[in-house]
Design a protein around this motif. Sequence first.
Motif, PDB file in Angstrom:
ATOM      1  N   ASN A 148       0.203  -0.862  -0.269  1.00 28.00           N
ATOM      2  CA  ASN A 148       0.310   0.317   0.089  1.00 28.00           C
ATOM      3  C   ASN A 148       1.074   1.212   0.032  1.00 28.00           C
ATOM      4  OD1 ASN A 148      -2.644  -1.220   0.294  1.00 28.00           O
ATOM      5  ND2 ASN A 148      -2.225  -1.903   1.805  1.00 28.00           N
ATOM      6  N   TYR A 149       0.204   2.160  -0.558  1.00 26.63           N
ATOM      7  CA  TYR A 149       1.715   3.288  -0.386  1.00 26.63           C
ATOM      8  C   TYR A 149       0.119   5.040  -0.258  1.00 26.63           C
ATOM      9  CZ  TYR A 149       4.750   6.894  -2.412  1.00 26.63           C
ATOM     10  OH  TYR A 149       5.529   7.732  -3.059  1.00 26.63           O
ATOM     11  N   PRO A 150       0.493   5.757   0.484  1.00 32.78           N
ATOM     12  CA  PRO A 150       1.937   5.785   0.890  1.00 32.78           C
ATOM     13  C   PRO A 150       2.716   5.332   1.484  1.00 32.78           C
ATOM     14  CG  PRO A 150       0.495   8.044   1.221  1.00 32.78           C
ATOM     15  CD  PRO A 150      -0.244   7.127   1.177  1.00 32.78           C
ATOM     16  N   ASN A 151       3.251   5.125   1.709  1.00 35.31           N
ATOM     17  CA  ASN A 151       4.476   3.629   2.495  1.00 35.31           C
ATOM     18  C   ASN A 151       5.510   4.529   3.043  1.00 35.31           C
ATOM     19  OD1 ASN A 151       6.438   1.866   3.975  1.00 35.31           O
ATOM     20  ND2 ASN A 151       5.131  -0.053   2.574  1.00 35.31           N
ATOM     21  N   LYS A 152       5.802   5.291   4.554  1.00 34.79           N
ATOM     22  CA  LYS A 152       6.787   6.033   4.538  1.00 34.79           C
ATOM     23  C   LYS A 152       7.818   5.004   4.360  1.00 34.79           C
ATOM     24  CE  LYS A 152       6.696   4.616   9.739  1.00 34.79           C
ATOM     25  NZ  LYS A 152       6.639   5.160  11.084  1.00 34.79           N
ATOM     26  N   ASN A 153       8.670   3.665   4.907  1.00 35.27           N
ATOM     27  CA  ASN A 153       9.491   3.301   4.676  1.00 35.27           C
ATOM     28  C   ASN A 153      10.111   3.194   3.332  1.00 35.27           C
ATOM     29  OD1 ASN A 153       9.261   3.124   7.546  1.00 35.27           O
ATOM     30  ND2 ASN A 153       9.134   0.754   7.757  1.00 35.27           N
ATOM     31  N   ILE A 154       9.458   3.414   2.856  1.00 33.78           N
ATOM     32  CA  ILE A 154       9.904   3.486   1.544  1.00 33.78           C
ATOM     33  C   ILE A 154      11.423   4.555   1.309  1.00 33.78           C
ATOM     34  CG2 ILE A 154       9.308   3.196  -1.129  1.00 33.78           C
ATOM     35  CD1 ILE A 154       7.177   1.927  -1.226  1.00 33.78           C
ATOM     36  N   SER A 155      11.760   4.000   0.915  1.00 35.47           N
ATOM     37  CA  SER A 155      13.190   4.967   0.245  1.00 35.47           C
ATOM     38  C   SER A 155      13.381   5.381  -0.962  1.00 35.47           C
ATOM     39  CB  SER A 155      14.732   4.186   1.079  1.00 35.47           C
ATOM     40  OG  SER A 155      15.050   3.053   0.405  1.00 35.47           O
ATOM     41  N   SER A 156      14.363   6.452  -0.755  1.00 36.12           N
ATOM     42  CA  SER A 156      15.052   7.013  -2.452  1.00 36.12           C
ATOM     43  C   SER A 156      15.362   5.562  -3.313  1.00 36.12           C
ATOM     44  CB  SER A 156      15.608   8.341  -2.191  1.00 36.12           C
ATOM     45  OG  SER A 156      16.621   7.606  -1.660  1.00 36.12           O
ATOM     46  N   SER A 157      15.880   4.514  -2.655  1.00 42.25           N
ATOM     47  CA  SER A 157      17.232   3.191  -3.025  1.00 42.25           C
ATOM     48  C   SER A 157      15.937   2.325  -3.891  1.00 42.25           C
ATOM     49  CB  SER A 157      17.809   2.909  -2.271  1.00 42.25           C
ATOM     50  OG  SER A 157      17.421   2.157  -1.223  1.00 42.25           O
ATOM     51  N   CYS A 158      14.570   2.298  -3.996  1.00 40.86           N
ATOM     52  CA  CYS A 158      13.838   1.922  -4.157  1.00 40.86           C
ATOM     53  C   CYS A 158      13.189   2.126  -5.336  1.00 40.86           C
ATOM     54  CB  CYS A 158      12.077   1.626  -3.070  1.00 40.86           C
ATOM     55  SG  CYS A 158      13.388   0.458  -1.914  1.00 40.86           S
TER      56      CYS A 158
END
Length: 291
Positions: A148-158
Motif C-alpha cells: 500500500n502507498y503512501p508507505n513511509k518506509n520506502i526509501s529513495s533506493s527503491c
Amino acid sequence: MDINYELYKVFYHVASTLSFSEASKQLFISQSAVSQSIKTLERKLDQTLFIRSTKHVRLTAEGEILLRHIEPAIHLIQRGESQLIDAAATGGQIRIGASDTICRYFLVPYLERFHKEYPNAHLKVINQTSLKCVELLASGQVDLIISNYPNKNISSSCSVKKIRKFRDVFIANHSFGNLKGKKLTFDELSHYPILMLDKQSTTSEFLHRLFQQHQLDLVPEIELTSNDLLIDLARIGLGIAFIPDYCIDDKMKDLFIVSTRDELPERELILAYNEQIPMTKTVQNFLDFFQ
C-alpha cells in the motif's frame, strides 16, 4: 593484494594435474600462456610454487599451502556457477513480500498466471505488513514487494511502480442500519466502534492521519492484523470496519458501505524493488506482467 582470479585458476589446474600441458588442454589456452601465468603469479606472491624438471612438475611447500586454500575456493565458484545454470534451466526463483490482504485480494491472479507461463520457476511469498515488507526488501530477503502507498518506509533506493488506485471504505452490518443513506462526518464516526488494522500498518497510519486533520483523536474499538478478521467482526455487528475497497466482493451482501461527508483520499498499490540489487530474468518476467 590485487591478483587476477585467472592466475589462481591456472595455478589450480597445474597443481591438480601436475602438468602444464594438461592444464593448457583443460583451460583451452596455449602451454606458453600457462607457463607465463604461473611466472606472473610467482612474481606477485614472491614465492616459488612449482619445481620444474624436464619430465616432472611438483609443488613446493609454498605451492601446497596455496593449493589447500585455492582448491575449496575454486570448487565454491564452480558450484555457484552450476547452481546459476541449473536455476536458469529450471526457471529460477522469485521472492515476493506482501500483506495477506494484498496476496488474497490482488496478487493471487498474477501468481496463477506466472505459474502457468513459467511452471518451473520457484515462487516464494512472505506475508508481512506493508511497512515490514520494506524491511524485507532492504535486507535482501525478497526480490520485490507489493505494498500500500503512501508507505513511509520506502526509501529513495527503491524503484516504485504504481499498479492501481483504490479507496478505503467503512463497512457495517444491519446493526448499524440507521446509518444507511447518511453521510457521516469524521466527528460522528468517532462516536461509533471502529474496527481497523493495528498500528504496524500503512492503513492505520493513513486513518489516524485523516482524523488528526480534523482535529480528532481516533480510538479504535478493535485493532487486528487481518482485514478478513475485521470483515468477520463487522459481519457479527461488533463495529464499523475500515478496509480497502478491493476487499469487497459479492459474498458481502450482508454488509453495506457507511458513507462519509468528505470523500476519502485515494491510495495506491505499488510494486517496489531495490535498484541496487541486480535483477534476475525470472524477476523481470514477473515485472513484465505489470507493464
